[in-house]
Design a protein around this motif. Structure first.
Motif, mmCIF file in Angstrom:
data_model
loop_
_atom_site.group_PDB
_atom_site.id
_atom_site.type_symbol
_atom_site.label_atom_id
_atom_site.label_comp_id
_atom_site.label_asym_id
_atom_site.label_seq_id
_atom_site.Cartn_x
_atom_site.Cartn_y
_atom_site.Cartn_z
ATOM 1 N N LYS B 80 77.137 9.366 72.656
ATOM 2 C CA LYS B 80 75.821 8.781 72.912
ATOM 3 C C LYS B 80 75.382 8.948 74.358
ATOM 4 N N HIS B 81 76.311 8.786 75.304
ATOM 5 C CA HIS B 81 75.903 8.622 76.696
ATOM 6 C C HIS B 81 76.295 9.753 77.618
ATOM 7 N N ILE B 82 77.041 10.735 77.094
ATOM 8 C CA ILE B 82 77.457 11.827 77.970
ATOM 9 C C ILE B 82 77.021 13.160 77.377
ATOM 10 N N GLY B 83 76.574 14.060 78.248
ATOM 11 C CA GLY B 83 76.240 15.412 77.814
ATOM 12 C C GLY B 83 77.076 16.397 78.604
ATOM 13 N N LEU B 84 77.700 17.328 77.914
ATOM 14 C CA LEU B 84 78.575 18.289 78.597
ATOM 15 C C LEU B 84 77.975 19.690 78.555
ATOM 16 N N VAL B 85 78.011 20.356 79.704
ATOM 17 C CA VAL B 85 77.595 21.760 79.773
ATOM 18 C C VAL B 85 78.817 22.571 80.199
ATOM 19 N N PHE B 86 79.035 23.688 79.542
ATOM 20 C CA PHE B 86 80.223 24.484 79.853
ATOM 21 C C PHE B 86 79.832 25.833 80.438
ATOM 22 N N GLN B 87 80.855 26.529 80.942
ATOM 23 C CA GLN B 87 80.600 27.858 81.483
ATOM 24 C C GLN B 87 80.054 28.761 80.393
ATOM 25 N N LYS B 88 80.762 28.767 79.283
ATOM 26 C CA LYS B 88 80.271 29.497 78.111
ATOM 27 C C LYS B 88 79.933 28.447 77.072
ATOM 28 N N ASN B 89 78.733 28.516 76.586
ATOM 29 C CA ASN B 89 78.360 27.475 75.638
ATOM 30 C C ASN B 89 78.461 27.955 74.215
ATOM 31 N N PHE B 90 79.495 27.492 73.568
ATOM 32 C CA PHE B 90 79.627 27.782 72.159
ATOM 33 C C PHE B 90 78.843 26.734 71.416
ATOM 34 N N GLU B 154 69.377 12.293 75.552
ATOM 35 C CA GLU B 154 69.093 11.468 76.726
ATOM 36 C C GLU B 154 70.310 10.678 77.186
ATOM 37 N N PRO B 155 71.321 11.406 77.666
ATOM 38 C CA PRO B 155 72.561 10.711 78.051
ATOM 39 C C PRO B 155 72.429 10.032 79.410
ATOM 40 N N LYS B 156 73.358 9.131 79.683
ATOM 41 C CA LYS B 156 73.380 8.483 80.999
ATOM 42 C C LYS B 156 73.948 9.423 82.035
ATOM 43 N N LEU B 157 74.847 10.316 81.561
ATOM 44 C CA LEU B 157 75.549 11.184 82.500
ATOM 45 C C LEU B 157 75.661 12.589 81.927
ATOM 46 N N ILE B 158 75.250 13.561 82.750
ATOM 47 C CA ILE B 158 75.439 14.956 82.346
ATOM 48 C C ILE B 158 76.548 15.536 83.204
ATOM 49 N N LEU B 159 77.530 16.135 82.574
ATOM 50 C CA LEU B 159 78.644 16.746 83.288
ATOM 51 C C LEU B 159 78.618 18.237 83.019
ATOM 52 N N ALA B 160 78.588 19.026 84.099
ATOM 53 C CA ALA B 160 78.533 20.475 83.924
ATOM 54 C C ALA B 160 79.763 21.108 84.566
ATOM 55 N N ASP B 161 80.458 21.923 83.778
ATOM 56 C CA ASP B 161 81.701 22.543 84.229
ATOM 57 C C ASP B 161 81.446 24.042 84.424
ATOM 58 N N GLU B 162 81.326 24.489 85.680
ATOM 59 C CA GLU B 162 81.053 25.891 85.993
ATOM 60 C C GLU B 162 79.881 26.439 85.170
ATOM 61 N N PRO B 163 78.738 25.793 85.198
ATOM 62 C CA PRO B 163 77.657 26.210 84.299
ATOM 63 C C PRO B 163 77.069 27.566 84.659
ATOM 64 N N THR B 164 77.287 28.034 85.880
ATOM 65 C CA THR B 164 76.617 29.262 86.314
ATOM 66 C C THR B 164 77.572 30.426 86.519
ATOM 67 N N ALA B 165 78.845 30.197 86.275
ATOM 68 C CA ALA B 165 79.849 31.199 86.632
ATOM 69 C C ALA B 165 79.613 32.541 85.965
ATOM 70 N N SER B 166 79.079 32.534 84.737
ATOM 71 C CA SER B 166 78.934 33.816 84.044
ATOM 72 C C SER B 166 77.508 34.356 84.113
ATOM 73 N N LEU B 167 76.693 33.790 85.009
ATOM 74 C CA LEU B 167 75.292 34.225 85.080
ATOM 75 C C LEU B 167 75.036 35.048 86.339
ATOM 76 N N ASP B 168 74.035 35.945 86.268
ATOM 77 C CA ASP B 168 73.656 36.697 87.463
ATOM 78 C C ASP B 168 72.862 35.794 88.407
ATOM 79 N N ASP B 169 72.570 36.300 89.592
ATOM 80 C CA ASP B 169 71.969 35.470 90.634
ATOM 81 C C ASP B 169 70.673 34.808 90.179
#
Lengths: 416, 209
Positions: B80-90, B154-169
């Protein structure tokens, strides 16, 4: 969105694997149900046809042949026996009912059986239209005969010699249809029943040969009957004697007496049928085992598919856990996939077995010239489906084990 | 809003013990955690997300102490309250973009947010992908879907783990900006962990491990 929808989408996402699972399971379910139903129906049909006949007395030869010919009416008789000899057996105090039966002719492949009006009692066949035969050359038709040949009361026909449809010449006498039996789903449905005298007449005429005109024909017939009455009947022959006992004691005593003291043989239909099923049973068993083997293989395929999905898509499943899905919900996703495939297979399997059996029974009915009611024993279906469910549930349980041990954090950080 | 106190973690007995500095995050303050590989960034993120239990210490999100919840309550809280973003999003490959978002809302019990999907996809510039399957998306689109999946409820907390590592500039700046904007729009806290120096300029609040 709900779990069912996700499961079904997952199945549709890999149509080939899904089709393989469903197909394999369908084949095993269809085969198992068909073979069980075929077996049950044929057994019941044979037992039905045995009616209340406890013993058949006929000419010496194969007892199985005697039963097939005189009770099931699907083989040639072993020969003839003397009517007088047979009558002696009827008088035995253990015998409740003994009915003589004589073969000789057929009409378009349907056998004409000479007997007396008690013959129908064995099959509890009642007259539907018309009345019972009263004099020679009158016949009552079994319901399948009447339907197939479109014969009505008052119609006449000429019989062909022998039991086979083709060949041989026609007898000059006209049989007259006087009655039609109700459908019994027993062997009488495909018989044409007439007094014994009709058969004797037809064949005696045969010996007398040639009737110049209709007029003299009638005269000849009358004279003939007179001759019959004057004769001592000792030259009259019948094919067999169908016996029903008062009590089981008869089964113990009479067959042995007849077989050792007379030149006739006594065969017990129930016993002969059991022997016959002993042979055909091997085939049924073999097919059943093959079907169960396919069931095993198909549950293995289902297991592999589900297990593969759980392993390969561990990240997806872990992701769902971070969405707030419980372990139980993940298990449901996997289990529903298995169940949807299974129910699809059961559905298609049942339809396939129905369609397949429809054609098999149509073929059988044509061959036996008798409509065979399909007896689908519910317990058989339940047995088959229980086995299917046991195997599928086992496959699902094994496949979901990794979910129970799933370490969400580990999967999410390793897949990076 | 988000507090961690005396967090330490050990994978197995006799393994090295990770200790982490305390974090104290007020309302809508994005935090960037920088650190080299192997330093325990993801471990910290998973502890904050409630996916891992620390050896010691506690995590409090909006007044709820994660360590005081049983596993079922924690599952529900995370959903309910947390949203996770990963390096590669499956995402679920059997489902379309729209169906994935619906599934996400179904499991977190926020199906009412369904009406926000079109607007969200528009803001993330993937409104044309609604009916596409996951394997039809480009890397950049996939990462945007990752953000959508992390914020739709609409989570209280968004946690992103290396969200941009595989993207170009280009995509890197773009995606990170979208992530920050979405956190702002949803009034969510945002913690990003990365070793990607390119995103440094977008944050005021930076913690280096």
């Amino acid at each position: 969105m709900n779990i069912w929808k996700i499961s079904i989408k997952n199945l549709l996402h890999k149509p080939l694997y899904t089709a393989l699972s469903v197909l394999a399971l369908t084949i095993s379910i269809g085969l198992l149900i068909s073979i069980k139903q075929l077996d049950a129906t044929l057994k019941q049909q044979f037992e039905n046809n045995l009616a209340d006949i406890d013993l058949v007395v006929g000419a010496k030869g194969s007892p199985l042949q005697l039963v097939l010919a005189s009770v099931l009416h699907i083989d040639n008789p072993t020969g003839n026996i003397s009517y007088d000899e047979a009558k002696k057996i009827s008088k035995n105090r253990l015998v409740e009912m003994a009915i003589p039966m004589s073969y000789g002719d057929n009409f378009k492949g349907y056998r004409i059986v000479g007997s007396n009006i008690s013959f129908s009692k064995f099959y509890k066949a009642e007259i539907e239209k018309g009345h019972d035969f009263k004099s020679p050359m009158e016949v009552v038709l079994g319901s399948d005969v009447a339907n197939a040949l479109q014969l009505k009361i008052g119609d006449t026909f000429l019989s062909s010699h022998g039991l086979a449809e083709e060949g041989s010449h026609e007898h000059p006498e006209n049989f007259v249809v006087v009655g039609i039996y109700k459908q019994t789903h027993k062997v009488i449905d495909r018989l044409i029943v007439t007094p014994l005298e009709s058969i004797w007449d037809v064949h005696n005429h045969e010996e007398n040969e040639e009737h110049p005109s209709e007029e003299s024909h009638h005269h000849a017939e009358e004279n003939h009957h007179k001759a019959h009455n004057e004769e001592t009947h000792n030259d009259q022959e019948i094919t067999s004697l169908l016996v029903k006992f008062k009590n089981p004691m008869g089964l113990l005593r009479l067959p042995r007496q007849i077989n050792s003291n007379t030149n006739m043989q006594a065969a017990i239909p129930k016993y002969e049928m059991e022997r016959l099923f002993g042979f055909t049973g091997i085939g049924v068993k073999a097919i059943s085992w093959i079907a169960y083997a396919i069931l095993l293989i198909s549950s293995l395929i289902i297991f592999i598919n589900l297990f593969k999905m759980v392993k390969e898509r561990a990240f997806d499943l872990a992701l769902l856990r971070t969405y707030g899905a419980s372990n139980f919900q993940l298990i449901k996703i996997v289990a529903y996939e298995g169940f949807v495939a299974t129910f699809a297979a059961i559905f298609i399997g049942l339809i396939l077995s129905k369609v397949g059996l429809f054609f098999v029974f149509k073929m059988l009915s044509n061959q036996f010239k008798q409509t065979i009611p399909q007896s689908l024993e519910f317990s058989n279906v339940i047995t088959v489906l229980s086995w299917v469910m046991v195997m599928v549930v086992l496959a699902i349980l094994l496949a979901i084990l990794p979910i129970l041990k799933m370490n969400v954090s580990k999967i999410l950080s390793h897949e990076k | 809003m988000i507090q961690t106190k005396n967090i330490s973690f050990q994978y197995q007995k006799n393994d090295a013990v990770f200790t982490f500095p305390d974090i104290n995050l007020g309302k809508e303050e994005p935090l960037l955690i920088l650190g080299k590989s192997g330093i325990g960034k993801t471990t910290l993120l998973h502890i904050i997300a409630g996916l891992l239990n620390p050896k010691s210490g506690e995590v409090t999100i909006d007044g709820t102490n994660l360590q005081s919840l049983n596993s079922k309550q924690r599952d529900q809280f995370i959903g309910k309250h947390i949203g996770l973003v990963f390096q590669k999003n499956f995402a679920n490959r059997s489902l379309t973009v729209l169906e994935n978002l619906e599934a996400r809302l179904f499991f977190s019990g926020k199906t009412a947010n369904k009406n926000n999907i079109p607007n969200l996809l528009k803001a993330l510039q993937i409104e044309g992908c609604q009916t596409q399957k996951i394997n039809e998306l480009s890397e950049g689109q996939l990462q945007r879907l990752g953000i959508a999946l992390a914020v739709i409820h609409e989570p209280k907390l968004i946690l992103a783990d290396e969200p941009t590592a595989s993207l170009d500039d280009d995509n890197c700046q773009n995606v990170m900006q979208l992530l920050i904007n979405q956190a702002k729009t949803n009034k969510s806290n945002l913690i990003v962990i990365t070793h990607d120096q390119r995103v440094k300029s977008l944050f005021q609040n930076i913690l280096t491990l």
